[in-house]
Design a protein around this motif. Structure first.
Motif, short mmCIF file in Angstrom:
data_model
loop_
_atom_site.label_atom_id
_atom_site.label_comp_id
_atom_site.label_asym_id
_atom_site.label_seq_id
_atom_site.Cartn_x
_atom_site.Cartn_y
_atom_site.Cartn_z
N LYS A 157 0.84 -1.20 0.00
CA LYS A 157 0.00 0.00 0.00
C LYS A 157 0.88 1.25 0.00
O LYS A 157 2.01 1.22 0.47
CB LYS A 157 -0.92 0.01 1.22
N PRO A 158 0.37 2.35 -0.54
CA PRO A 158 1.17 3.58 -0.57
C PRO A 158 1.33 4.16 0.83
O PRO A 158 0.41 4.12 1.64
CB PRO A 158 0.35 4.51 -1.47
N VAL A 159 2.50 4.69 1.11
CA VAL A 159 2.80 5.34 2.38
C VAL A 159 3.49 6.65 2.05
O VAL A 159 4.58 6.65 1.48
CB VAL A 159 3.70 4.46 3.27
N ASN A 160 2.87 7.77 2.42
CA ASN A 160 3.51 9.05 2.12
C ASN A 160 3.32 10.08 3.23
O ASN A 160 3.22 11.28 2.99
CB ASN A 160 3.04 9.61 0.77
N SER A 161 3.28 9.58 4.47
CA SER A 161 3.24 10.47 5.64
C SER A 161 3.78 9.70 6.84
O SER A 161 3.77 8.46 6.85
CB SER A 161 1.83 10.97 5.92
N LEU A 162 4.26 10.45 7.84
CA LEU A 162 4.73 9.81 9.07
C LEU A 162 3.58 9.07 9.76
O LEU A 162 3.79 8.01 10.37
CB LEU A 162 5.34 10.85 10.00
N GLU A 288 7.79 2.84 -15.13
CA GLU A 288 7.59 1.99 -16.31
C GLU A 288 7.65 0.51 -15.93
O GLU A 288 7.06 -0.34 -16.62
CB GLU A 288 8.65 2.30 -17.36
N MET A 289 8.36 0.21 -14.83
CA MET A 289 8.50 -1.18 -14.39
C MET A 289 7.45 -1.57 -13.36
O MET A 289 7.51 -2.65 -12.78
CB MET A 289 9.91 -1.42 -13.84
N GLY A 290 6.49 -0.66 -13.11
CA GLY A 290 5.36 -1.04 -12.27
C GLY A 290 5.26 -0.42 -10.90
O GLY A 290 4.33 -0.72 -10.14
N VAL A 291 6.19 0.47 -10.56
CA VAL A 291 6.13 1.14 -9.26
C VAL A 291 5.30 2.42 -9.41
O VAL A 291 5.60 3.27 -10.24
CB VAL A 291 7.53 1.49 -8.74
N THR A 292 4.25 2.54 -8.60
CA THR A 292 3.41 3.74 -8.62
C THR A 292 4.05 4.81 -7.73
O THR A 292 4.25 4.58 -6.53
CB THR A 292 1.99 3.44 -8.11
N TRP A 293 4.38 5.95 -8.35
CA TRP A 293 5.03 7.01 -7.59
C TRP A 293 3.98 7.92 -6.99
O TRP A 293 3.25 8.60 -7.69
CB TRP A 293 5.99 7.80 -8.48
N GLY A 294 3.90 7.93 -5.65
CA GLY A 294 2.89 8.70 -4.96
C GLY A 294 3.36 10.11 -4.62
O GLY A 294 4.46 10.54 -4.98
#
Length: 337
Positions: A157-162, A288-294
């Motif tokens: 799952k995406p994580v973009n905060s403390l 391009e290799m499948g990593v979603t940049w959040g």
């Protein structure tokens, strides 16, 4: 006639023995970095430069990347002076177990701009040379590391905060990072880069702290699906070390060739003008290799992180004692703080 034949045979044998050159000397260069890292390519060029300069000597330097000699980077201060290998790449952040004062020179995240890095590098190089000398290791050169953007790569799952990091098992690579994240309420553990892929794949950790620029070198895109930028980082340079007694006993011509090639290696790597461009290209390639940049971690979280880094730096220096406080002060003075 018989005695004459024996005399001739003996003469030829002795002539043959005399014509055989002394055994060629080979030095092994231990490099714990993956072969795919750009620094490894630069070290391979250094190796080629040394061998070209010493083509007429019975000397060969052989480069062993990816930890292929089986020497743990954390053990280098113990084994290098004893001759386990003739030369090795060394990184201060991996050596804190045996030389805790080294943890007070460059703390991950404390130095974040190229301007700060350039101000600190000469002082850091002096400190490393002094410290390694005390361990019986002569520093013969340095390898610069690009300024990096450190991101959080997660499997599920995406994580973009403390706040998102609370309850997440996070991989880091140095003790100061463990202390910093612990102060922020985040569970962090040190996992070597060569074990990070398996740790993510098997669920030992949920996320990994790693620079996007190098993520592909350990195939993070195969075991993570999300990534978000957390903080910028200027890193301590790598050192090239040789046991002091070995270095002092080495032919001056060989020493000169090594130092000359090492100076060229430093000149090639001590360049930072394209670092951000390379970072963006790395993110695009990972996408391009499948990593979603959040989304990036918010500035408020980054400020909290940097405050925690500062506290960790002071704590580690005080805990280490010895030269640690002096090392930290010398760096702070260079930074004008």
């Amino acid at each position: 006639m018989k005695n004459s034949f024996r005399t001739t045979a003996l003469s030829l044998a002795l002539t043959g023995i005399a014509a055989v050159p002394a055994s060629a000397e080979e030095w092994r260069l231990n490099n714990f970095l993956p072969e795919t890292r750009p620094e490894s390519a630069q070290i391979e060029q250094f190796t080629a430069d040394v061998n070209a300069a010493l083509a007429d000597k019975d000397f060969t330097l052989t480069h062993y990347p990816g930890g292929s000699l089986g020497i743990k980077n954390t053990d280098l201060l113990r084994v290098l002076p004893k001759g386990a290998v003739e030369m090795s790449l060394m990184w201060s952040n991996y050596l804190g177990r045996d030389a805790p004062a080294l943890s007070s020179v460059f703390v991950q995240g404390a130095i974040s701009t190229v301007e700060e890095l350039k101000a600190v590098l000469p002082v850091a190089q002096e400190i490393y040379t002094e410290e390694y000398n005390d361990w019986g290791v002569t520093t013969v050169g340095f390898v610069a590391i690009p300024t990096l953007s450190v991101s959080v790569f997660c499997a599920d799952k995406p994580v973009n905060s403390l706040e998102d990091l609370n309850g997440v098992k996070l991989r880091v690579w140095a003790r100061e990072q463990v202390e910093t994240f612990t102060n922020l309420g985040v569970s962090a553990q040190i996992i070597p880069q060569e074990e990070t892929y398996v740790a993510l794949k098997t669920g030992v950790v949920d996320c990994a702290l790693y620079p996007a620029l190098y993520a592909h070198t350990i195939s993070l895109q195969e075991v993570t699906s999300y990534a978000s930028f957390l903080y910028p980082m200027a890193s301590a340079p790598y050192s090239l070390g040789v046991a002091t007694d070995k270095w002092e006993a080495t032919d001056p011509e060989i020493r000169e060739a090594i130092v000359t090639a090492a100076d060229a290696l430093w000149e090639r790597t001590n360049q930072y003008d394209k670092d951000f461009e390379l970072e963006l290209a790395a993110r695009e390639k990972l996408s391009e290799m499948g990593v979603t940049w959040g989304e990036d971690f918010p500035e408020s979280d980054r400020a909290l992180f940097l405050d925690a880094v500062s506290e960790t730096w002071a704590m580690l220096a005080e805990e280490a004692g010895g030269n640690a406080m002096d090392y930290r002060q010398r760096v702070l003075t260079a930074l004008g703080r």
